[in-house]
Design a protein around this motif. Sequence first.
Motif, PDB file in Angstrom:
ATOM      1  N   ARG A 175      18.249 -28.769 -10.064  1.00 49.76           N
ATOM      2  CA  ARG A 175      19.142 -29.845  -9.614  1.00 49.76           C
ATOM      3  C   ARG A 175      18.471 -30.711  -8.557  1.00 49.76           C
ATOM      4  NH1 ARG A 175      22.625 -31.319  -5.729  1.00 49.76           N
ATOM      5  NH2 ARG A 175      22.220 -29.516  -4.407  1.00 49.76           N
ATOM      6  N   ARG A 176      17.837 -30.054  -7.575  1.00 45.55           N
ATOM      7  CA  ARG A 176      17.209 -30.797  -6.481  1.00 45.55           C
ATOM      8  C   ARG A 176      15.935 -31.511  -6.930  1.00 45.55           C
ATOM      9  NH1 ARG A 176      18.949 -29.628  -1.195  1.00 45.55           N
ATOM     10  NH2 ARG A 176      20.621 -28.084  -1.127  1.00 45.55           N
ATOM     11  N   SER A 177      15.383 -31.121  -8.058  1.00 45.80           N
ATOM     12  CA  SER A 177      14.188 -31.784  -8.585  1.00 45.80           C
ATOM     13  C   SER A 177      14.533 -32.901  -9.562  1.00 45.80           C
ATOM     14  CB  SER A 177      13.292 -30.758  -9.300  1.00 45.80           C
ATOM     15  OG  SER A 177      12.867 -29.752  -8.412  1.00 45.80           O
ATOM     16  N   GLY A 178      15.836 -33.168  -9.726  1.00 43.80           N
ATOM     17  CA  GLY A 178      16.241 -34.213 -10.654  1.00 43.80           C
ATOM     18  C   GLY A 178      16.297 -33.763 -12.097  1.00 43.80           C
ATOM     19  N   ARG A 179      16.296 -32.437 -12.314  1.00 45.46           N
ATOM     20  CA  ARG A 179      16.374 -31.897 -13.676  1.00 45.46           C
ATOM     21  C   ARG A 179      17.783 -31.381 -13.944  1.00 45.46           C
ATOM     22  NH1 ARG A 179      12.174 -29.678 -16.172  1.00 45.46           N
ATOM     23  NH2 ARG A 179      13.725 -29.503 -17.841  1.00 45.46           N
ATOM     24  N   CYS A 180      18.748 -32.289 -13.876  1.00 43.45           N
ATOM     25  CA  CYS A 180      20.142 -31.854 -14.035  1.00 43.45           C
ATOM     26  C   CYS A 180      20.437 -31.358 -15.446  1.00 43.45           C
ATOM     27  CB  CYS A 180      21.095 -32.991 -13.662  1.00 43.45           C
ATOM     28  SG  CYS A 180      21.509 -32.999 -11.897  1.00 43.45           S
ATOM     29  N   LEU A 182      18.541 -29.424 -17.229  1.00 44.93           N
ATOM     30  CA  LEU A 182      18.209 -27.997 -17.185  1.00 44.93           C
ATOM     31  C   LEU A 182      19.185 -27.242 -16.303  1.00 44.93           C
ATOM     32  CD1 LEU A 182      16.353 -25.557 -17.690  1.00 44.93           C
ATOM     33  CD2 LEU A 182      14.907 -26.374 -15.805  1.00 44.93           C
ATOM     34  N   ALA A 183      19.547 -27.845 -15.170  1.00 41.11           N
ATOM     35  CA  ALA A 183      20.451 -27.175 -14.239  1.00 41.11           C
ATOM     36  C   ALA A 183      21.814 -26.904 -14.866  1.00 41.11           C
ATOM     37  CB  ALA A 183      20.604 -28.015 -12.976  1.00 41.11           C
ATOM     38  N   VAL A 184      22.350 -27.863 -15.612  1.00 41.14           N
ATOM     39  CA  VAL A 184      23.650 -27.675 -16.263  1.00 41.14           C
ATOM     40  C   VAL A 184      23.598 -26.480 -17.206  1.00 41.14           C
ATOM     41  CG1 VAL A 184      25.216 -28.662 -17.991  1.00 41.14           C
ATOM     42  CG2 VAL A 184      24.479 -30.036 -16.036  1.00 41.14           C
ATOM     43  N   GLU A 185      22.561 -26.400 -17.978  1.00 44.81           N
ATOM     44  CA  GLU A 185      22.413 -25.273 -18.905  1.00 44.81           C
ATOM     45  C   GLU A 185      22.356 -23.942 -18.153  1.00 44.81           C
ATOM     46  OE1 GLU A 185      19.022 -23.370 -21.862  1.00 44.81           O
ATOM     47  OE2 GLU A 185      18.857 -25.460 -21.229  1.00 44.81           O
ATOM     48  N   LEU A 205      28.119 -31.057  -9.525  1.00 45.62           N
ATOM     49  CA  LEU A 205      27.224 -32.083  -8.983  1.00 45.62           C
ATOM     50  C   LEU A 205      26.320 -32.659 -10.069  1.00 45.62           C
ATOM     51  CD1 LEU A 205      26.207 -30.386  -5.601  1.00 45.62           C
ATOM     52  CD2 LEU A 205      27.557 -32.487  -5.876  1.00 45.62           C
ATOM     53  N   CYS A 206      25.804 -31.777 -10.928  1.00 47.68           N
ATOM     54  CA  CYS A 206      24.918 -32.250 -11.991  1.00 47.68           C
ATOM     55  C   CYS A 206      25.694 -33.015 -13.062  1.00 47.68           C
ATOM     56  CB  CYS A 206      24.167 -31.074 -12.613  1.00 47.68           C
ATOM     57  SG  CYS A 206      22.676 -30.644 -11.688  1.00 47.68           S
ATOM     58  N   GLN A 207      26.891 -32.561 -13.374  1.00 48.52           N
ATOM     59  CA  GLN A 207      27.707 -33.293 -14.352  1.00 48.52           C
ATOM     60  C   GLN A 207      28.049 -34.684 -13.829  1.00 48.52           C
ATOM     61  OE1 GLN A 207      30.857 -30.399 -14.816  1.00 48.52           O
ATOM     62  NE2 GLN A 207      30.038 -29.705 -16.799  1.00 48.52           N
TER      63      GLN A 207
END
Length: 248
Positions: A175-180, A182-185, A205-207
């Motif tokens: 999430r903090r690296s801008g890979r939302c 991947l983070a959502v999954e 936050l990612c959604q």
Amino acid sequence: MKRSRYWTRLLLTLLPFALPAQAESYEEDWNSVDWADLMVEVPAPEAELSITEVTLDRAGWLAEANKQADVALAAGDWARAEHRLAQALAEFPDAHAIRLRLAAMLFGRGALDQARVQLQQGLELAPDHADLRLALGRLLASQERYAAALRVLDDVSPLLHRHLDYYSLKAEMARRSGRCDLAVELYQRLLDHGHVGAWWLGLGLCQRELGQDFTRAFTQARASADLGNASLRFVEQQLEHHGTTQTH
């Protein structure tokens, strides 16, 4: 001093053999009570003294190293504790629990570069060791090196249900690296194993970042008991703002 003790022991060994000769020169005293009391029969010394060296096995050696580190810490001697753990690693480089403890101590006193080197050396020996990767990821995260932390965690995929902390950090670093994406999954997979407020918050936050509906995630986060007051206020503000925009 050692030589003096040697001669003393040798003298005591020879003394029982000297007493009868002395007794012959004093035949009139041979049957006296005093001589009888002195003449105690001593077993003859063995011709060869056998000394067995006791050596600790690996487990015993490491347990002793941990014990000595505990004693040093209890005495406030942080440096000695670190030195003892470093000695154990020099003897057994694959003692990963010792390495993790030493790295944690180094991290605790702010020696981040030394802690990082210890963890990286451990990973050279055991690339699949999840706890070493998790510790290194946390260290990098503390330096706000989120992409580097994600890269460390992304190289290995341990079983999720046994390494929830590992995947929780990985999701946050994504999430903090801008890979939302991947983070959502990752957050969705984590939430299959427990309703943790931080996971719901991260998911929301990612959604929101991806333009997706985040209200369910934030609503679940607000209902969680493990979020701090600041996070709760943020969630409530976001839900309130979203509700306001929806009605206009």
